[in-house]
Design a protein around this motif. Structure first.
Motif, PDB file in Angstrom:
ATOM      1  N   LEU A 108       0.836  -1.215   0.000  1.00  0.00           N
ATOM      2  CA  LEU A 108       0.000   0.000   0.000  1.00  0.00           C
ATOM      3  C   LEU A 108       0.864   1.256   0.000  1.00  0.00           C
ATOM      4  N   LEU A 109       2.042   1.156   0.641  1.00  0.00           N
ATOM      5  CA  LEU A 109       2.917   2.326   0.728  1.00  0.00           C
ATOM      6  C   LEU A 109       4.229   2.073  -0.018  1.00  0.00           C
ATOM      7  N   GLY A 110       4.160   1.281  -1.072  1.00  0.00           N
ATOM      8  CA  GLY A 110       5.351   1.008  -1.881  1.00  0.00           C
ATOM      9  C   GLY A 110       6.391   0.248  -1.086  1.00  0.00           C
ATOM     10  N   ASN A 111       5.937  -0.668  -0.266  1.00  0.00           N
ATOM     11  CA  ASN A 111       6.787  -1.493   0.596  1.00  0.00           C
ATOM     12  C   ASN A 111       7.536  -0.720   1.675  1.00  0.00           C
ATOM     13  N   LEU A 112       7.090   0.468   1.950  1.00  0.00           N
ATOM     14  CA  LEU A 112       7.556   1.158   3.155  1.00  0.00           C
ATOM     15  C   LEU A 112       6.663   0.689   4.295  1.00  0.00           C
ATOM     16  N   THR A 113       7.145   0.822   5.512  1.00  0.00           N
ATOM     17  CA  THR A 113       6.261   0.599   6.653  1.00  0.00           C
ATOM     18  C   THR A 113       5.487   1.895   6.866  1.00  0.00           C
ATOM     19  N   PRO A 114       4.307   1.814   7.500  1.00  0.00           N
ATOM     20  CA  PRO A 114       3.604   3.067   7.804  1.00  0.00           C
ATOM     21  C   PRO A 114       4.491   4.049   8.573  1.00  0.00           C
ATOM     22  N   SER A 115       5.326   3.544   9.482  1.00  0.00           N
ATOM     23  CA  SER A 115       6.203   4.465  10.237  1.00  0.00           C
ATOM     24  C   SER A 115       7.161   5.189   9.293  1.00  0.00           C
ATOM     25  N   GLN A 116       7.750   4.424   8.359  1.00  0.00           N
ATOM     26  CA  GLN A 116       8.684   5.067   7.408  1.00  0.00           C
ATOM     27  C   GLN A 116       7.955   6.073   6.537  1.00  0.00           C
ATOM     28  N   PHE A 117       6.761   5.686   6.075  1.00  0.00           N
ATOM     29  CA  PHE A 117       6.006   6.607   5.226  1.00  0.00           C
ATOM     30  C   PHE A 117       5.724   7.904   5.981  1.00  0.00           C
ATOM     31  N   MET A 118       5.265   7.776   7.224  1.00  0.00           N
ATOM     32  CA  MET A 118       4.902   8.977   7.984  1.00  0.00           C
ATOM     33  C   MET A 118       6.130   9.856   8.206  1.00  0.00           C
ATOM     34  N   ARG A 119       7.268   9.218   8.472  1.00  0.00           N
ATOM     35  CA  ARG A 119       8.496   9.989   8.724  1.00  0.00           C
ATOM     36  C   ARG A 119       9.000  10.690   7.464  1.00  0.00           C
ATOM     37  N   ARG A 120       8.952   9.953   6.338  1.00  0.00           N
ATOM     38  CA  ARG A 120       9.615  10.501   5.146  1.00  0.00           C
ATOM     39  C   ARG A 120       8.704  11.315   4.237  1.00  0.00           C
ATOM     40  N   TYR A 121       7.421  10.955   4.178  1.00  0.00           N
ATOM     41  CA  TYR A 121       6.558  11.585   3.169  1.00  0.00           C
ATOM     42  C   TYR A 121       5.392  12.392   3.712  1.00  0.00           C
ATOM     43  N   TRP A 122       4.774  11.914   4.788  1.00  0.00           N
ATOM     44  CA  TRP A 122       3.537  12.535   5.287  1.00  0.00           C
ATOM     45  C   TRP A 122       3.728  14.023   5.538  1.00  0.00           C
ATOM     46  N   GLN A 123       2.940  14.848   4.882  1.00  0.00           N
ATOM     47  CA  GLN A 123       3.004  16.310   5.020  1.00  0.00           C
ATOM     48  C   GLN A 123       4.314  16.887   4.498  1.00  0.00           C
TER      49      GLN A 123
END
Ligand code: SIN
Ligand code: CO
Length: 413
Positions: free
Chosen positions: A36-51
């Protein structure tokens, strides 16, 4: 004439996806990589991309199925309580109309360059709600709704920016997205919708079913359908500071606890007679300033405000209580066999001391673990219900919610 309701999987035996609609779709756990997040973990996604920055995810949901078919979406757009917009770009002119739209009010499918946007689909369809649930690695307090757009070939809403975080999931057909982090967000004057004056695309992709694009607020974007297509927008609200301030003050005033001392009623025993009656008296300004300066609040007031404000259903939301509700004993017996789940329209939030359901605040009383779990999972298994059913205060509360249409007896494992 009453409109024919959309067939929800929960309502009809024949509807597709009926089993998955009853099962909760859990969001990926924070530290597990997910397609769902391109094989990132939700934590990684939130840290690197969110906002922070956009992310294109190819095959975020492989073999994705549109939660609603085109015809079901059109039916939804014809319901009074549903927010639907039609945007056309015929002969180079943008036009915006608000629904409801009867089928014969929509342009022909053969006509190019039109888009139907239907907001809050998650409120009306369990499959749509299940799709939204996949994104619950972001707090519910930020989740807004699932919008579904249908576009004929060449359709789009023009280059624009949103103040929302959004996941744009392609669910049918293809759409070409062009995006830009440009600073110039000046809007054109003429059109009835937000269209950028100078859109300078920096990146461009064609999204196919299952592909998804995450955009933080204020990234300029333009999505144009290549052939007819459908796109799901999973949107996250970010209330503005002025909206929060106004609503918070309203909340304080409504509670009648604006901490204005009893003597703070406006009084003016020293007011002299005036020659200029229209002039605002300076002592009035001073006195009201003192009253306002006396307004006090603490952290719990803020949490209380946010919990009630953010769990308040949108004004258009109407719950559908069961037509022939089970009495409490029968409700307990049914829920003991099949568990319960929150109705898709129900908002249930909590903090350390309170829970907030559909805009109402309640102090936790005794055991609260079950309520926290119900809020986080949006469902409760039959087994758990049986354990809890010995506590009559729990069953009474859940029966009350069931009678209000806030929860349903669901077929959960
Ligand atoms: C669309 O789905 O057509 C528009 C979504 C957006 O640009 O925010
Ligand atoms: Co947008």
């Amino acid at each position: 004439m009453p409109k024919r309701p959309i067939d929800h999987p929960a309502d009809t035996a024949s509807a597709r996806n009926s089993s998955s609609a009853a099962k909760p779709v859990l969001p990926p756990s924070s530290d597990t990589p997910t397609p769902l997040l391109g094989n990132l973990t939700p934590s990684q996604f939130m840290r690197r991309y969110w906002q922070k920055k956009p992310l294109l995810i190819r095959q975020a949901i492989p073999n994705v199925e549109a939660p609603l078919s085109r015809d079901e979406l059109f039916e939804l757009a014809d319901r009074d309580e549903v927010e639907a917009r039609l945007i056309t770009h015929f002969r180079n002119k943008w036009k915006l109309e608000h629904g409801p739209f009867a089928l014969d009010e929509l342009p022909s499918l053969k006509q190019r360059a039109w888009t139907l946007l239907v907001q809050g689909v998650d409120l009306y369809d369990n499959r749509a709600r299940a799709l939204l649930d996949r994104f619950r690695f972001v707090p519910d307090a930020r989740l807004d709704d699932l919008m579904i757009s249908y576009a004929s070939d060449g359709g789009g809403v023009g280059p624009h920016f949103d103040s929302y975080d959004v996941f744009l999931l392609q669910v049918k057909g293809k759409r070409r997205w062009r995006i830009s982090a440009q600073k110039d967000l000046t809007l054109q004057d003429g059109p009835p919708l937000k269209v950028l004056q100078n859109f300078q695309a920096e990146e461009e992709w064609v999204l196919e079913p299952g592909d998804m694009l995450y955009l933080p607020p204020h990234i300029a974007h333009d999505g144009i359908a290549e052939g007819e297509c459908m796109t799901c927008s999973i949107g996250f609200r970010a209330p503005s500071a002025s909206e929060l301030t106004a609503q918070f003050l309203y909340h304080l005033a409504e509670r009648g606890e604006s901490a204005s001392p009893s003597g703070a009623l406006y009084r003016d025993p020293q007011q002299p007679a005036v020659e200029r009656p229209a002039e605002l008296p300076a002592p009035l300004v001073e006195r009201v300033g003192a009253i306002l300066a006396g307004i006090k609040w603490n952290e719990q007031d803020i949490a209380s405000f946010l919990g009630t404000y953010l769990s308040e259903p949108k004004p258009s939301v109407v719950f559908d209580p069961p037509q022939r509700p089970l009495n409490e004993a029968r409700f307990i017996s049914r829920a003991s066999k099949s568990g319960i789940r929150l109705n898709r329209k129900t908002n249930l939030l909590y903090n350390r001391r309170f829970f907030f359901v559909n805009g109402e605040e309640t102090l936790f009383n005794g055991a609260k673990k079950w309520l926290i779990d119900l809020a986080d999972h949006r469902c409760m298994s039959a087994k758990r219900f049986v354990t809890l059913s010995h506590d009559s205060s729990v069953t009474a509360l859940l029966h009350e919610w069931y009678c209000a249409g806030w929860i349903e007896v669901g077929e959960l494992a």
